[in-house]
Design an enzyme around this catalytic site. Sequence first.
Site, PDB file in Angstrom:
ATOM      1  N   GLU A 256       0.891  -1.162   0.000  1.00  0.00           N
ATOM      2  CA  GLU A 256       0.000   0.000   0.000  1.00  0.00           C
ATOM      3  C   GLU A 256       0.923   1.204   0.000  1.00  0.00           C
ATOM      4  OE1 GLU A 256      -1.401   3.042   2.456  1.00  0.00           O
ATOM      5  OE2 GLU A 256      -2.390   1.396   3.523  1.00  0.00           O
ATOM      6  N   CYS A 295      -2.397   8.110   4.264  1.00  0.00           N
ATOM      7  CA  CYS A 295      -2.358   7.537   2.916  1.00  0.00           C
ATOM      8  C   CYS A 295      -3.651   7.799   2.163  1.00  0.00           C
ATOM      9  CB  CYS A 295      -2.085   6.034   2.997  1.00  0.00           C
ATOM     10  SG  CYS A 295      -3.293   5.118   3.981  1.00  0.00           S
TER      11      CYS A 295
END
Length: 671
Positions: A256, A295
């Site tokens: 990720e 994120c």
Amino acid sequence: MQHVHSFAAGQWIAPGSGARSIASAITGDVIADAGNDALDVQGMLAYGRDVGGPALRAMTFHDRAKMLKALALYLREHRPALYGVSYNTGATRSDHQIDVDGGIGTMLVYASKGRRDLPDAHVYLDGVPEQLGRSGAFMGQHICTPLQGVAVHINAFNFPVWGMLEKLAPTLLAGLPAIIKPATATCYVTEACVRLMLDSGLLPAGALQLVSGGLGDMLDHVDCQDVVTFTGSADTALKLRGNANILSNSVRFTAEQDSLNASLLGPDAVPGTPEFDLFVKEVQREMTAKAGQKCTAIRRIMVPQAQEQAVIEAISAGLANVTSGDPRDTATGMGPLVSGAQKRDVLEKAAAIGTEATRVFGDPDNFAMSDSKGAFVPPMLFHCANPDNANRVHDTEAFGPVSTIMGYSDLDHAIALLNRGQGSLVASVITHDGDVARAVAMGAGAFHGRLYFNNRDSMAEATGHGAPLPHMVHGGPGRAGGGEELGGSRAVMHYMQRTAIQGSPDILTAVGNRWVPGAAEHADKPHPFTRVYGDLELGDTFNSPAREITLDDIETFAHFTGDTFYAHMDDTAAKANPFFPGRVAHGYLLLSFAAGLFVQPDPGPVLANTGLDNLRFMKPVQAGDSIKVRLSVKVKTPRNDEYGEVRWHVTLTNQDDEQVAEYELLTMNAF
């Protein structure tokens, strides 16, 4: 000065050669050190595989779910200690709630899902049995069993608790031990959380280990039974993904990474609408929460060209009310970035964005904390007047409170801009128009791991653009890393091996601990409704006597219930229907009569009928036909210390032994 330890093969290991200094985000002063080049990484892998793995695999899914719940409740009691050490990362009290409370909440969700979605068994059955032969004597079933290695979780600096727990919960639930490697800049928070979990005594030995500092050559020794996950930059992800040992052993690797997430203001959301105000509020929150070090933070803001100036003014007004400062001060709305190095990186990336966009709010050289030695930057809002000819605004992520507004001409243009990010974790769309939502889902869904729609109808309950929920998948294609985390029980399967099992119904029953039709039946015992939960075995079966269905039964049922559908009342009309030979019995009449055929009426261990699943009718029943019932124990699932759920496989057949109906009955039975 704190010495951040590692926990390896059951021992706490102090920093040693190769230790790195860690500075406070608030003051810039060195507060800790971490790292030890002498860690026995192969010994850690072996300890997880040989000690932690067998202990976890000996537990059922429900055992592991109970362990997770107890662990989460223990952490909840000790949250203040984690809050206290988190301030030096730059996190405010509200940031702690995202990280600490969010991580604990995620663990509780997995504990609940483990009890609700997974069996009280060691094997997970994926789908229904497949009949592979004509008679049903040869069957197939997909199963999932725990991998027999370890999960190596390499986490980012921004969420030292949530980032660990959101991966750890499904890993442990799957029965796989974990080695946690937090980012060094905030590893002292992760170490505090790991100490709490180990001190609780709830984890079996070897289930959890910690590397504070570098991994050394650990990734050179993982194999096909191990899993490696990474959260962080695309450059580091590429380096790890390309490890020769990971490639040659086909080690599962999930990343990720960088994500140019976007938020889209729908064409209908003009100033004065609830959606416009909601959009402004969401953007401001995502820019400043965790100082933009998320994120999922909004990096690109897409609005109708006619609304560009109104949006700039509204967001700027909101940002002007955000107070930057010491996160320990309750008046502070946004703390510093995690480190001086991160501050330099954000300013460098903001400057790159500034070559294509104009900064319309926030001056890093002139704001309240300009003179601080900490890693403070102001929220910075840019406006890109020509997004079609820009590149940096679509490929450069300043991992801080930095975002860029750009205008679109129509919805197709907006979708094209959304997709210029080449893959993101999330895109949000604020609209009250269902056609806009559908167009974005169809046009941009392939480029985004999550699409978050919000408007006046859902805003009171919606959790926000930037909140990955454990129930839904977290990850994204392309630039976002191509990985997938969370997603409820889907995440558990990432740490298990799916295997196709083929064999007889008895073999499938033995492997899966779920009775398969065609397997052995035990019909020579007392009525199953007279026996307590613990006395029932898979395959215990009751065969009822037959009952004839009369025309009077059909008409009485029709008038009593009000269901006078023509197929039950008009023979000519029924015959004109391609599904019926004439007047037929109601399907629900058959179910009612079936219950009368198998129910044991006296008080006993059956406490309640809680429903039925997978009902289907295969053949119509006419007046003069008869039905009988076969009731077999299919699955047993304990619910508490007093009762458990029994799933019964029920089939109804007629006088010619043709199956007319099938379903699964659920009852709660006393122990």
